[in-house]
Scaffold this motif. Sequence first.
Motif, PDB file in Angstrom:
ATOM      1  N   LEU A  40      98.888   0.853  47.786  1.00 59.65           N
ATOM      2  CA  LEU A  40      97.508   0.950  47.900  1.00 59.65           C
ATOM      3  C   LEU A  40      96.873   0.037  46.708  1.00 59.65           C
ATOM      4  O   LEU A  40      96.095  -0.704  46.679  1.00 59.65           O
ATOM      5  N   VAL A  41      97.475   0.828  45.569  1.00 62.03           N
ATOM      6  CA  VAL A  41      96.814   0.324  44.055  1.00 62.03           C
ATOM      7  C   VAL A  41      97.594  -0.514  43.222  1.00 62.03           C
ATOM      8  O   VAL A  41      97.281  -1.024  42.200  1.00 62.03           O
ATOM      9  N   SER A  42      98.714  -1.152  43.989  1.00 53.26           N
ATOM     10  CA  SER A  42      99.524  -1.919  43.284  1.00 53.26           C
ATOM     11  C   SER A  42      98.738  -3.103  42.523  1.00 53.26           C
ATOM     12  O   SER A  42      99.087  -3.579  41.599  1.00 53.26           O
ATOM     13  N   LYS A  43      97.961  -3.713  43.333  1.00 52.97           N
ATOM     14  CA  LYS A  43      97.315  -4.880  42.885  1.00 52.97           C
ATOM     15  C   LYS A  43      96.445  -4.772  41.675  1.00 52.97           C
ATOM     16  O   LYS A  43      95.879  -5.723  41.232  1.00 52.97           O
ATOM     17  N   PHE A  44      96.112  -3.569  41.325  1.00 53.07           N
ATOM     18  CA  PHE A  44      95.320  -3.202  39.978  1.00 53.07           C
ATOM     19  C   PHE A  44      96.101  -2.810  38.856  1.00 53.07           C
ATOM     20  O   PHE A  44      95.740  -2.443  37.809  1.00 53.07           O
TER      21      PHE A  44
END
Length: 159
Positions: A40-44
């Motif tokens: 969910l948060v890997s792109k951040f």
Amino acid sequence: MSRKCQDMDLKRVALNKEANSLIVQVFRLNGLLLHTADNLVSKFGLTGARWQVLGAIARAGQPETISSIARNMGLTRQSVHRVVREMEAEGMLAFSDNPLHKRAKLVMMTKKGEAAFLAALELQGPWVKALSDGISKQRLVDANEVLQAISKRLEDQKG
């Protein structure tokens, strides 16, 4: 597994089948939550573990020591130390002097860390809603109370 081990395991589980089942389910849920959070948060530039650290700092409302963060998250100081050092190297966290302790620095979010945390929070609402959809508020409250009671007992056992 030998037959003797299987028999011993079945006897142990039979002593408190419901509690054993809950514990196994919590282990499974933890793995699934961390895996899903990673995606969910890997792109951040975050992982589930990094998101947890940022969340612990945000919940505290002030800079915290690595030991305090670890204690609040129920993790080892060493694992939190590793994550915090990685995040410091990437500019998401910074250290400041601790007026109460010369060696235990305080950890705080940088603007980059805060931006990543806020971006993750934007996704958290819909994610949590989808996970809890169709489960009554009371069932969630009850489940939370059971998990808190077990957590408290485990904390008390640590001494």
